[in-house]
Design a protein around this motif. Sequence first.
Motif, PDB file in Angstrom:
ATOM      1  N   GLY A 249      20.746  -9.150  35.115  1.00  0.00           N
ATOM      2  CA  GLY A 249      21.860  -8.906  36.029  1.00  0.00           C
ATOM      3  C   GLY A 249      22.701  -7.699  35.688  1.00  0.00           C
ATOM      4  N   VAL A 250      22.668  -7.247  34.429  1.00  0.00           N
ATOM      5  CA  VAL A 250      23.518  -6.115  34.022  1.00  0.00           C
ATOM      6  C   VAL A 250      22.778  -4.783  34.079  1.00  0.00           C
ATOM      7  CG1 VAL A 250      24.984  -7.526  32.545  1.00  0.00           C
ATOM      8  CG2 VAL A 250      22.895  -6.550  31.604  1.00  0.00           C
ATOM      9  N   MET A 251      21.522  -4.797  34.464  1.00  0.00           N
ATOM     10  CA  MET A 251      20.687  -3.607  34.302  1.00  0.00           C
ATOM     11  C   MET A 251      20.958  -2.514  35.332  1.00  0.00           C
ATOM     12  SD  MET A 251      16.517  -3.401  34.161  1.00  0.00           S
ATOM     13  CE  MET A 251      16.360  -3.658  35.926  1.00  0.00           C
ATOM     14  N   GLY A 252      21.175  -2.874  36.603  1.00  0.00           N
ATOM     15  CA  GLY A 252      21.279  -1.878  37.669  1.00  0.00           C
ATOM     16  C   GLY A 252      22.282  -0.770  37.418  1.00  0.00           C
ATOM     17  N   PRO A 253      23.574  -1.088  37.177  1.00  0.00           N
ATOM     18  CA  PRO A 253      24.567  -0.034  36.952  1.00  0.00           C
ATOM     19  C   PRO A 253      24.263   0.821  35.723  1.00  0.00           C
ATOM     20  CG  PRO A 253      25.626  -2.139  37.422  1.00  0.00           C
ATOM     21  CD  PRO A 253      24.176  -2.429  37.219  1.00  0.00           C
ATOM     22  N   VAL A 254      23.700   0.209  34.682  1.00  0.00           N
ATOM     23  CA  VAL A 254      23.366   0.962  33.470  1.00  0.00           C
ATOM     24  C   VAL A 254      22.259   1.968  33.763  1.00  0.00           C
ATOM     25  CG1 VAL A 254      22.531   0.779  31.089  1.00  0.00           C
ATOM     26  CG2 VAL A 254      24.065  -0.974  32.016  1.00  0.00           C
ATOM     27  N   MET A 255      21.259   1.556  34.511  1.00  0.00           N
ATOM     28  CA  MET A 255      20.178   2.472  34.888  1.00  0.00           C
ATOM     29  C   MET A 255      20.723   3.666  35.661  1.00  0.00           C
ATOM     30  SD  MET A 255      17.137  -0.097  36.140  1.00  0.00           S
ATOM     31  CE  MET A 255      16.205   1.253  36.847  1.00  0.00           C
ATOM     32  N   GLN A 256      21.593   3.389  36.622  1.00  0.00           N
ATOM     33  CA  GLN A 256      22.130   4.469  37.458  1.00  0.00           C
ATOM     34  C   GLN A 256      22.948   5.452  36.630  1.00  0.00           C
ATOM     35  OE1 GLN A 256      24.053   3.120  41.000  1.00  0.00           O
ATOM     36  NE2 GLN A 256      24.703   5.154  41.629  1.00  0.00           N
ATOM     37  N   ALA A 257      23.648   4.946  35.626  1.00  0.00           N
ATOM     38  CA  ALA A 257      24.490   5.812  34.792  1.00  0.00           C
ATOM     39  C   ALA A 257      23.658   6.618  33.792  1.00  0.00           C
ATOM     40  CB  ALA A 257      25.518   4.970  34.042  1.00  0.00           C
TER      41      ALA A 257
ATOM     42  N   PHE B 172      28.160  -9.055  46.152  1.00  0.00           N
ATOM     43  CA  PHE B 172      27.413  -9.479  44.971  1.00  0.00           C
ATOM     44  C   PHE B 172      28.334 -10.013  43.876  1.00  0.00           C
ATOM     45  CE2 PHE B 172      25.556  -8.465  40.804  1.00  0.00           C
ATOM     46  CZ  PHE B 172      24.364  -9.188  40.892  1.00  0.00           C
ATOM     47  N   LYS B 173      29.553  -9.539  43.821  1.00  0.00           N
ATOM     48  CA  LYS B 173      30.507  -9.950  42.780  1.00  0.00           C
ATOM     49  C   LYS B 173      30.711 -11.468  42.783  1.00  0.00           C
ATOM     50  CE  LYS B 173      35.270  -9.209  41.213  1.00  0.00           C
ATOM     51  NZ  LYS B 173      34.874  -9.309  39.797  1.00  0.00           N
ATOM     52  N   ILE B 174      30.682 -12.087  43.968  1.00  0.00           N
ATOM     53  CA  ILE B 174      30.851 -13.548  44.056  1.00  0.00           C
ATOM     54  C   ILE B 174      29.733 -14.238  43.286  1.00  0.00           C
ATOM     55  CG2 ILE B 174      30.874 -15.521  45.634  1.00  0.00           C
ATOM     56  CD1 ILE B 174      31.922 -13.617  47.797  1.00  0.00           C
ATOM     57  N   TYR B 175      28.527 -13.788  43.499  1.00  0.00           N
ATOM     58  CA  TYR B 175      27.355 -14.375  42.840  1.00  0.00           C
ATOM     59  C   TYR B 175      27.364 -14.077  41.349  1.00  0.00           C
ATOM     60  CZ  TYR B 175      22.321 -15.141  41.946  1.00  0.00           C
ATOM     61  OH  TYR B 175      21.110 -15.566  41.451  1.00  0.00           O
ATOM     62  N   PHE B 176      27.744 -12.855  40.990  1.00  0.00           N
ATOM     63  CA  PHE B 176      27.726 -12.425  39.590  1.00  0.00           C
ATOM     64  C   PHE B 176      28.779 -13.170  38.764  1.00  0.00           C
ATOM     65  CE2 PHE B 176      28.593  -9.354  36.127  1.00  0.00           C
ATOM     66  CZ  PHE B 176      27.291  -9.182  35.658  1.00  0.00           C
ATOM     67  N   ASP B 177      29.962 -13.326  39.313  1.00  0.00           N
ATOM     68  CA  ASP B 177      31.054 -13.960  38.558  1.00  0.00           C
ATOM     69  C   ASP B 177      30.812 -15.435  38.289  1.00  0.00           C
ATOM     70  OD1 ASP B 177      32.338 -11.558  38.476  1.00  0.00           O
ATOM     71  OD2 ASP B 177      33.815 -12.030  40.037  1.00  0.00           O
ATOM     72  N   ARG B 178      30.115 -16.115  39.173  1.00  0.00           N
ATOM     73  CA  ARG B 178      29.901 -17.547  38.981  1.00  0.00           C
ATOM     74  C   ARG B 178      28.562 -17.865  38.310  1.00  0.00           C
ATOM     75  NH1 ARG B 178      29.091 -19.109  45.353  1.00  0.00           N
ATOM     76  NH2 ARG B 178      26.837 -18.812  45.466  1.00  0.00           N
ATOM     77  N   SER B 179      27.860 -16.827  37.855  1.00  0.00           N
ATOM     78  CA  SER B 179      26.550 -17.019  37.220  1.00  0.00           C
ATOM     79  C   SER B 179      26.553 -16.353  35.850  1.00  0.00           C
ATOM     80  CB  SER B 179      25.437 -16.421  38.088  1.00  0.00           C
ATOM     81  OG  SER B 179      25.515 -16.890  39.414  1.00  0.00           O
ATOM     82  N   PRO B 180      27.072 -17.021  34.812  1.00  0.00           N
ATOM     83  CA  PRO B 180      27.200 -16.397  33.486  1.00  0.00           C
ATOM     84  C   PRO B 180      25.871 -15.947  32.893  1.00  0.00           C
ATOM     85  CG  PRO B 180      27.620 -18.779  33.399  1.00  0.00           C
ATOM     86  CD  PRO B 180      27.591 -18.400  34.827  1.00  0.00           C
ATOM     87  N   TRP B 181      24.764 -16.583  33.292  1.00  0.00           N
ATOM     88  CA  TRP B 181      23.461 -16.188  32.752  1.00  0.00           C
ATOM     89  C   TRP B 181      23.042 -14.789  33.183  1.00  0.00           C
ATOM     90  CZ3 TRP B 181      24.298 -20.046  36.341  1.00  0.00           C
ATOM     91  CH2 TRP B 181      23.849 -19.800  37.641  1.00  0.00           C
ATOM     92  N   LEU B 182      23.681 -14.261  34.257  1.00  0.00           N
ATOM     93  CA  LEU B 182      23.348 -12.917  34.732  1.00  0.00           C
ATOM     94  C   LEU B 182      23.883 -11.825  33.811  1.00  0.00           C
ATOM     95  CD1 LEU B 182      24.057 -13.220  38.578  1.00  0.00           C
ATOM     96  CD2 LEU B 182      21.842 -13.241  37.447  1.00  0.00           C
ATOM     97  N   HIS B 183      24.783 -12.180  32.902  1.00  0.00           N
ATOM     98  CA  HIS B 183      25.473 -11.177  32.088  1.00  0.00           C
ATOM     99  C   HIS B 183      24.699 -10.824  30.828  1.00  0.00           C
ATOM    100  CE1 HIS B 183      29.556 -12.474  34.041  1.00  0.00           C
ATOM    101  NE2 HIS B 183      28.559 -12.390  34.904  1.00  0.00           N
TER     102      HIS B 183
END
Length: 782
Positions: free
Chosen positions: A70-78, A192-203
């Motif tokens: 879940g954390v990969m997308g923004p890191v790849m873009q940066a 997507f923030k709604i899904y990300f915030d309530r799914s700790p395993w995505l972090h």
Amino acid sequence: MWRSLVKNRVYSFLNIGGLAIGIACASLIFLWVEDEVNFDSNNTKKDRLYIVRENQKYDTYVFTHSSTPGVMGPVMQAELPGIANTCRASEGQTSLLFASGDKSVLASGKYVEASLFSMFTLPFVQGNAASALSQLHSLVITEKTALKFFGNDKNVIGKNIRVDNKQDYVVTAVLKDLPTNSSLQFEWLMPFKIYFDRSPWLHSWGNNSLSTYVELKPGVRPQTLDKVLYNYIEKREPTSITHLFLFSMNNWHLYDQFDSGKMTGGGMIENVHLFTLIAWIIIFIACINFMNLATARSEKRAREVGVRKVLGAAKKWLITQFISEAIFMALLAAVIAMLIVAIALPEFNTLVQKQLTLGLDHPLHWMMLVAITLICGLVAGSYPSLYLSSFNPVMVLKGIKLKDSLAAYVRKGLVIMQFTVSIILIISTIIVYQQIQHIKARQLGFNKDNLVEMGLQGDMAKNFNVIKQDLISTGYISNVALADHSIIYGGNNTNGLTWEGKPPGSQVLVSQRYITPEYVNTTGLTILEGRNITVNDTGAPLRMLVTQSMERLMGKGSAIGKRVHGEGDTTSATVVGVVNDYVYGNMYGKPDPVMFFSGAPQSNTVMYVRIKQQADIEKTLTAMQGVLKKDNPAYPFDYRFVDDQFSQMFTSEMLVSKLSRVFASLAITISCLGLFGLAAYTAERRTKEIGIRKVLGASVPGLAGLLSKDFLQLVILSCVIAFPVAYWAMHDWLKKYQYRIAINWWVFILAGVTAVVIAVATVSFQSIKAALANPVKSLRSE
């Protein structure tokens, strides 16, 4: 020029009819192929859009899937300069209840980042990309969804919709409905923030639970980024066995099949190639009809050719004339074919589950129709024109009988080709059907019949015990259970496990499921050793069930009492029971190992209901609806039968089976049209012979057998050629399935007998008709 067409109405009808059926069949296939190859073509950036996929290497195989951290997308873009944009989205479809006024509707959609609108081509009917997902509780819907929620209201921006009876969302945009041949499908989109915030395993970099889409900058080659992405996760998770790569949108639909981590030629592209080939084969069979009937009627036109040659007609002009006649007939056939397509298209759409249109306003469709017509005319008219134009005018005008040996051999060869192809199609159709029935009859390890699955909505988890008791009290239900994943599809899995005796460095993928204790009996699993888990096994120390495959992985002897440790040895669980293996995910594969844990109702997502064997299904569903309406009143009754889900897993195979049956029938029909014409011509040529034989005492059955014998020999010869070719083709096709049938000899006998019976029935009509004719009429001129 067209006088012969008028004189020979029957033969012209057979020619045009065969070509019309061939062109109609090919046109339907090409409409389907066009829809398949143009999947996702609504996206203007299609050539630069990719989804990130993973290859995970285990002891015996490489597993390829599209879930990513879940954390990969923004890191790849940066970090990666070749990437223009990324978008994270929830996997699959999420079904939620939407309430507006007194109307409640279930709709499916995705949680996505706002970058989706700049990457994918999603035209806005109302609103815009800048504000569509700018608020936390924004809601973007499609036109059809807006109609479902608000009726004919033309302006829905700013309207509130209550979601799952918990939170109000504001409609911020309406999108144009997506085409059916789009990989991206949804009824609604949320931030997507709604899904990300309530799914700790995505972090975590170690968990794969969502889709990551990537847009490359113009000119950037994906192979360059693949080299960087290969160890991208391993640098952050040293124990990872995952290697990333970019999978192009151009391949999402047609080539989405992998073997040993590499894209194969299987999947939908295989069906596209198969049916394109069948389309051309059927057209070729129709052209063969034309050749056969044209050369068979050569004597009727011999005098015309002789006169034209005496009057100075050159051979090339005669060839042009005959090919022009063939193209003219192909043109008439094309007109009739379009009428056939227009009539058959609704049924064809039902068959292939699409919304295809004839699209005569589309220039490409006209170009294809003209091309098919010209090809049919040129191919069908080629040999007859060369043959007819080669007649010697002196011999023709002197009345000397033409030697027909070469043309006769060609006609026989073409008939053999027709029936060879038809028999191959018949054999293939039977074997495809057998393979589908074979897998449908496979022992799955659980009982899919009379098993109902329902997604947990509203208070179903909280009121589970009450709902369970009320359902059993109806008298139609034997048991009810909860689980965190569907029994028939794949689910959560892990490789970070250790146990005593596990070989160092061994990598094994194990699925894990959270269930309630009723799950085993409800689904029809069997406890082979030990005991079932209970509600008291949810806390430390953990207790679990394992399947036989997992027991074998854990070493020799019983798994009862053995402990399995989680990643980092932070958790461990003791085996208290062993259940039988069961098939899930890949219905053609072997059962994969599974661990079952006792989970609290709130940790589950689906409910399973076992209907009693003798219960009336309609009454049962009515009773279930009443219970759910009482115990979970805010949500509609939504259910699925597991055996229906099972059948849906073979959509591609079922399509091949259905279309094969249709095209095999058409191929044999077209072949029989030509055979009918040749039989009529043969009977016509041998009229006097038949008359003499009748006068000399020949019986009707004997004469009919005499006229049918030659054609029967050709069909039998076709069987001899078709059998080995069909065996080779179907043996090669079956190799792609791990769980498959053996090819039985009786399939070939059945196909051969079918072809012979059809051919004899076709020829016999003309043979019997000729045998019954009055010999006086045929001999009067002698």
